[in-house]
Design a protein around this motif. Structure first.
Motif, mmCIF file in Angstrom:
data_model
loop_
_atom_site.group_PDB
_atom_site.id
_atom_site.type_symbol
_atom_site.label_atom_id
_atom_site.label_comp_id
_atom_site.label_asym_id
_atom_site.label_seq_id
_atom_site.Cartn_x
_atom_site.Cartn_y
_atom_site.Cartn_z
ATOM 1 N N LEU A 128 0.836 -1.205 0.000
ATOM 2 C CA LEU A 128 0.000 0.000 0.000
ATOM 3 C C LEU A 128 0.869 1.252 0.000
ATOM 4 O O LEU A 128 0.584 2.227 -0.707
ATOM 5 C CB LEU A 128 -0.925 0.008 1.214
ATOM 6 N N GLY A 129 1.933 1.234 0.804
ATOM 7 C CA GLY A 129 2.816 2.396 0.856
ATOM 8 C C GLY A 129 3.460 2.684 -0.487
ATOM 9 O O GLY A 129 3.526 3.837 -0.928
ATOM 10 N N LEU A 130 3.911 1.648 -1.160
ATOM 11 C CA LEU A 130 4.557 1.834 -2.460
ATOM 12 C C LEU A 130 3.549 2.208 -3.542
ATOM 13 O O LEU A 130 3.905 2.862 -4.523
ATOM 14 C CB LEU A 130 5.305 0.557 -2.850
ATOM 15 N N SER A 131 2.303 1.790 -3.365
ATOM 16 C CA SER A 131 1.297 2.080 -4.387
ATOM 17 C C SER A 131 0.843 3.537 -4.381
ATOM 18 O O SER A 131 0.226 4.002 -5.343
ATOM 19 C CB SER A 131 0.077 1.174 -4.199
ATOM 20 N N ARG A 132 1.161 4.254 -3.324
ATOM 21 C CA ARG A 132 0.669 5.633 -3.224
ATOM 22 C C ARG A 132 1.183 6.517 -4.351
ATOM 23 O O ARG A 132 0.508 7.447 -4.782
ATOM 24 C CB ARG A 132 1.038 6.231 -1.868
ATOM 25 N N GLN A 133 2.396 6.242 -4.849
ATOM 26 C CA GLN A 133 2.920 7.060 -5.957
ATOM 27 C C GLN A 133 2.156 6.813 -7.246
ATOM 28 O O GLN A 133 2.264 7.587 -8.196
ATOM 29 C CB GLN A 133 4.404 6.777 -6.155
ATOM 30 N N GLN A 134 1.350 5.746 -7.299
ATOM 31 C CA GLN A 134 0.548 5.454 -8.472
ATOM 32 C C GLN A 134 -0.892 5.953 -8.326
ATOM 33 O O GLN A 134 -1.715 5.711 -9.201
ATOM 34 C CB GLN A 134 0.542 3.945 -8.733
ATOM 35 N N MET A 135 -1.173 6.637 -7.226
ATOM 36 C CA MET A 135 -2.501 7.198 -6.995
ATOM 37 C C MET A 135 -2.526 8.657 -7.442
ATOM 38 O O MET A 135 -1.582 9.414 -7.203
ATOM 39 C CB MET A 135 -2.865 7.110 -5.508
ATOM 40 N N LYS A 136 -3.587 9.075 -8.082
ATOM 41 C CA LYS A 136 -3.693 10.423 -8.623
ATOM 42 C C LYS A 136 -3.708 11.473 -7.510
ATOM 43 O O LYS A 136 -4.486 11.381 -6.562
ATOM 44 C CB LYS A 136 -4.963 10.554 -9.460
ATOM 45 N N ASP A 137 -2.863 12.485 -7.666
ATOM 46 C CA ASP A 137 -2.789 13.539 -6.657
ATOM 47 C C ASP A 137 -4.123 14.260 -6.488
ATOM 48 O O ASP A 137 -4.520 14.605 -5.371
ATOM 49 C CB ASP A 137 -1.716 14.563 -7.045
ATOM 50 N N ALA A 138 -4.823 14.498 -7.580
ATOM 51 C CA ALA A 138 -6.073 15.254 -7.525
ATOM 52 C C ALA A 138 -7.144 14.551 -6.710
ATOM 53 O O ALA A 138 -8.065 15.193 -6.201
ATOM 54 C CB ALA A 138 -6.592 15.517 -8.938
ATOM 55 N N GLU A 139 -7.010 13.232 -6.574
ATOM 56 C CA GLU A 139 -8.016 12.471 -5.841
ATOM 57 C C GLU A 139 -7.787 12.496 -4.333
ATOM 58 O O GLU A 139 -8.632 12.042 -3.566
ATOM 59 C CB GLU A 139 -8.040 11.025 -6.328
ATOM 60 N N LYS A 140 -6.631 13.014 -3.904
ATOM 61 C CA LYS A 140 -6.319 13.119 -2.478
ATOM 62 C C LYS A 140 -6.619 11.812 -1.743
ATOM 63 O O LYS A 140 -7.308 11.774 -0.717
ATOM 64 C CB LYS A 140 -7.096 14.276 -1.848
ATOM 65 N N VAL A 141 -6.076 10.732 -2.274
ATOM 66 C CA VAL A 141 -6.357 9.402 -1.726
ATOM 67 C C VAL A 141 -5.782 9.271 -0.320
ATOM 68 O O VAL A 141 -4.660 9.704 -0.038
ATOM 69 C CB VAL A 141 -5.758 8.313 -2.642
ATOM 70 N N LYS A 183 -7.121 -1.750 -6.650
ATOM 71 C CA LYS A 183 -5.676 -1.819 -6.440
ATOM 72 C C LYS A 183 -5.344 -2.327 -5.037
ATOM 73 O O LYS A 183 -4.404 -3.113 -4.846
ATOM 74 C CB LYS A 183 -5.049 -0.443 -6.666
ATOM 75 N N MET A 184 -6.109 -1.888 -4.043
ATOM 76 C CA MET A 184 -5.901 -2.381 -2.681
ATOM 77 C C MET A 184 -6.154 -3.881 -2.610
ATOM 78 O O MET A 184 -5.393 -4.624 -1.974
ATOM 79 C CB MET A 184 -6.820 -1.643 -1.711
ATOM 80 N N ASP A 185 -7.217 -4.337 -3.253
ATOM 81 C CA ASP A 185 -7.542 -5.763 -3.239
ATOM 82 C C ASP A 185 -6.436 -6.583 -3.903
ATOM 83 O O ASP A 185 -6.060 -7.660 -3.420
ATOM 84 C CB ASP A 185 -8.873 -6.011 -3.946
ATOM 85 N N ASP A 186 -5.917 -6.070 -5.025
ATOM 86 C CA ASP A 186 -4.823 -6.777 -5.700
ATOM 87 C C ASP A 186 -3.591 -6.870 -4.803
ATOM 88 O O ASP A 186 -2.896 -7.903 -4.774
ATOM 89 C CB ASP A 186 -4.453 -6.060 -7.000
ATOM 90 N N ALA A 187 -3.310 -5.785 -4.065
ATOM 91 C CA ALA A 187 -2.159 -5.791 -3.151
ATOM 92 C C ALA A 187 -2.347 -6.832 -2.054
ATOM 93 O O ALA A 187 -1.395 -7.521 -1.654
ATOM 94 C CB ALA A 187 -1.970 -4.401 -2.547
ATOM 95 N N ALA A 188 -3.572 -6.960 -1.559
ATOM 96 C CA ALA A 188 -3.848 -7.945 -0.513
ATOM 97 C C ALA A 188 -3.721 -9.366 -1.056
ATOM 98 O O ALA A 188 -3.103 -10.238 -0.422
ATOM 99 C CB ALA A 188 -5.241 -7.715 0.058
ATOM 100 N N ARG A 189 -4.285 -9.621 -2.226
ATOM 101 C CA ARG A 189 -4.214 -10.962 -2.809
ATOM 102 C C ARG A 189 -2.757 -11.342 -3.119
ATOM 103 O O ARG A 189 -2.316 -12.470 -2.868
ATOM 104 C CB ARG A 189 -5.052 -11.022 -4.082
ATOM 105 N N GLY A 190 -2.021 -10.373 -3.678
ATOM 106 C CA GLY A 190 -0.630 -10.649 -4.006
ATOM 107 C C GLY A 190 0.215 -10.913 -2.774
ATOM 108 O O GLY A 190 1.099 -11.786 -2.785
ATOM 109 N N SER A 191 -0.060 -10.184 -1.695
ATOM 110 C CA SER A 191 0.706 -10.371 -0.459
ATOM 111 C C SER A 191 0.428 -11.734 0.149
ATOM 112 O O SER A 191 1.340 -12.404 0.663
ATOM 113 C CB SER A 191 0.359 -9.259 0.528
ATOM 114 N N ALA A 192 -0.815 -12.150 0.108
ATOM 115 C CA ALA A 192 -1.157 -13.476 0.623
ATOM 116 C C ALA A 192 -0.529 -14.561 -0.243
ATOM 117 O O ALA A 192 0.062 -15.532 0.265
ATOM 118 C CB ALA A 192 -2.673 -13.637 0.673
ATOM 119 N N MET A 193 -0.624 -14.405 -1.557
ATOM 120 C CA MET A 193 -0.087 -15.415 -2.478
ATOM 121 C C MET A 193 1.430 -15.535 -2.344
ATOM 122 O O MET A 193 2.003 -16.638 -2.410
ATOM 123 C CB MET A 193 -0.463 -15.060 -3.914
#
Length: 420
Positions: free
Chosen positions: A228-241, A281-291
């Protein structure tokens, strides 16, 4: 009666509510304070009840438009706040107590001066519970026994038909931080949010004797946090995720490899479409981490509130009133923040605005939050709101308003939850 003349009474009401903070759907003392005041002002008042503690009343009838002034009754769970209720942990560190007092000041002004008769719209006052999205275990009980259907007070009122005859929603809210000048704010858009629950499961073994055949659920959750931390750079700034993962449940001990842990996180975005994308994207990160560590993850999605886009057309009347007002020094315009509120849900159905007002110090929802300019909050600002309403009277262009149904609202929520 001028707002200056009723200032002491209104400020006293605000202090009473501040001194007795209550969490959502539990605002019984607050409701009684509101009800007693309204009945004192107007012994013949027609008050409708809803959602355990909600109240509604109107001034004027048979008019082509109905504008609702909405005040929120509840407090925040903040047991370390300097003026929290020690028994419940509730504290008014979001400023809702001032909203209620402002609404009461307006009602008394319009009723006693009969100024509402000159408005070309019905003015409806709605005192609504449970804006804050918290105390969910208690609300789960209310859901289970059928007392409510929604965690949030406005969605619940929408379901009950409280807003069926309302054309426009008008809210006000405390501005966070301390301002050198008396300030208001318009067009401050809010994020929407949902909750994610990720339950990672693995295989427990003795941590010393046989860690080799284990599948560590805690390590999966750690990997998920890194992702999740690394994915933040792939989140749009305008969306203020915003994402805030926390450990909610686990079976961890020091001598057993943990085989189950639940991580919960909110997800905040400025738009519904991007909420769906970011959740995926969060769900993919969770599935990948478990796998990656040979485990599994169960994912549950719980809807929070929709993003709130303020109605720019209606805000023009506020700006116009500010420009001719000599008592308010400054105005903020067109900011977007990652805080959320169930006004976003109501705004899906009809045009809404929320006018911010200064007069506070400390951090909203923080331990140090309090009002420091009560004269502005309870005297100057309510007077300004009458100027806004007067400018709306006779000038609202119905073609610029919109209306959606509650069924459409439910369909939108389902599309968000079911897409993940």
């Amino acid at each position: 009666m001028s707002f200056k003349e009723q200032y002491d009474e209104i400020a006293g009401i605000a202090r009473t509510i501040f001194d007795h903070p209550e969490l959502g759907y539990k605002e019984f003392k607050t409701r009684k304070t509101v009800e007693d005041f309204l009945k004192k002002v107007n012994p013949d008042i027609d008050l409708q009840s809803f959602s355990t503690t909600g109240l509604r009343t109107s001034l004027g009838s048979g008019k082509p438009l109905n504008i609702a002034f909405i005040a929120e009754l509840d407090a925040v769970y903040a047991p370390t706040h300097w003026h929290s209720d020690k028994a419940t942990g509730a504290a008014h560190n979001c400023g809702h107590y001032t909203q209620v007092a402002i609404a009461l000041a307006l009602y008394k002004h319009y009723f006693e001066t009969k100024a509402y008769e000159a408005l070309d719209f019905t003015l409806t006052f709605i005192f609504i519970p449970a804006e804050e999205y918290l105390d969910l275990v208690y609300r789960d009980g209310l859901l289970a026994n059928g007392t409510i259907s929604y965690y949030g007070g406005k969605p619940e009122a929408m379901k009950l038909g409280v807003f069926d005859d309302i054309d426009i929603g008008l809210c006000v809210h405390a501005m966070g931080g301390e301002f050198a000048k008396r300030t208001i704010e318009i067009n401050c858009d809010l994020a929407g949010f949902l909750y994610k629950h990720y339950t990672f499961t693995g295989k427990a073994t003795h941590a010393g004797f046989d860690p080799f055949s284990a599948k560590n659920a805690y390590s999966m959750s750690t990997l998920f946090n890194v992702a999740l931390g690394l994915s933040r750079q792939q989140m749009k700034d305008a969306e203020k995720v915003r994402m805030n993962p926390i450990v909610m449940e686990s079976d961890m001990s020091t001598n057993v490899i943990p085989n189950r842990i639940t991580v919960g996180s909110d997800l905040r975005t400025q738009t519904v479409d991007y909420m769906k994308e970011a959740a995926s994207k969060m769900d993919d990160a969770a599935r990948g981490s478990a796998m990656a560590l040979q485990g599994e993850v169960e994912i549950k999605t719980q809807m929070g509130y929709l993003p709130f886009v303020q109605d720019r057309y209606l805000s023009e009347f506020v700006l116009e009133a500010f420009q001719s007002n000599g008592e308010i020094a400054d105005i903020w315009n067109n900011n977007a923040i990652s805080a959320a509120g169930d006004i976003g849900d109501l705004a899906f159905m009809m045009p809404c605005i929320q006018i911010g007002y200064s007069g506070f110090t400390g951090t909203i929802h923080g331990d140090d939050f309090k009002d420091i300019d009560p004269e502005f909050i309870y005297e100057v600002f309510p007077g300004f709101l009458t100027q806004v309403l007067e400018r709306m009277s006779g000038r609202i262009d119905r073609s610029k308003l919109y209306r959606r149904t509650f069924a459409e609202y439910e369909q939108l929520l389902a599309s968000i939850v079911n897409s993940n």
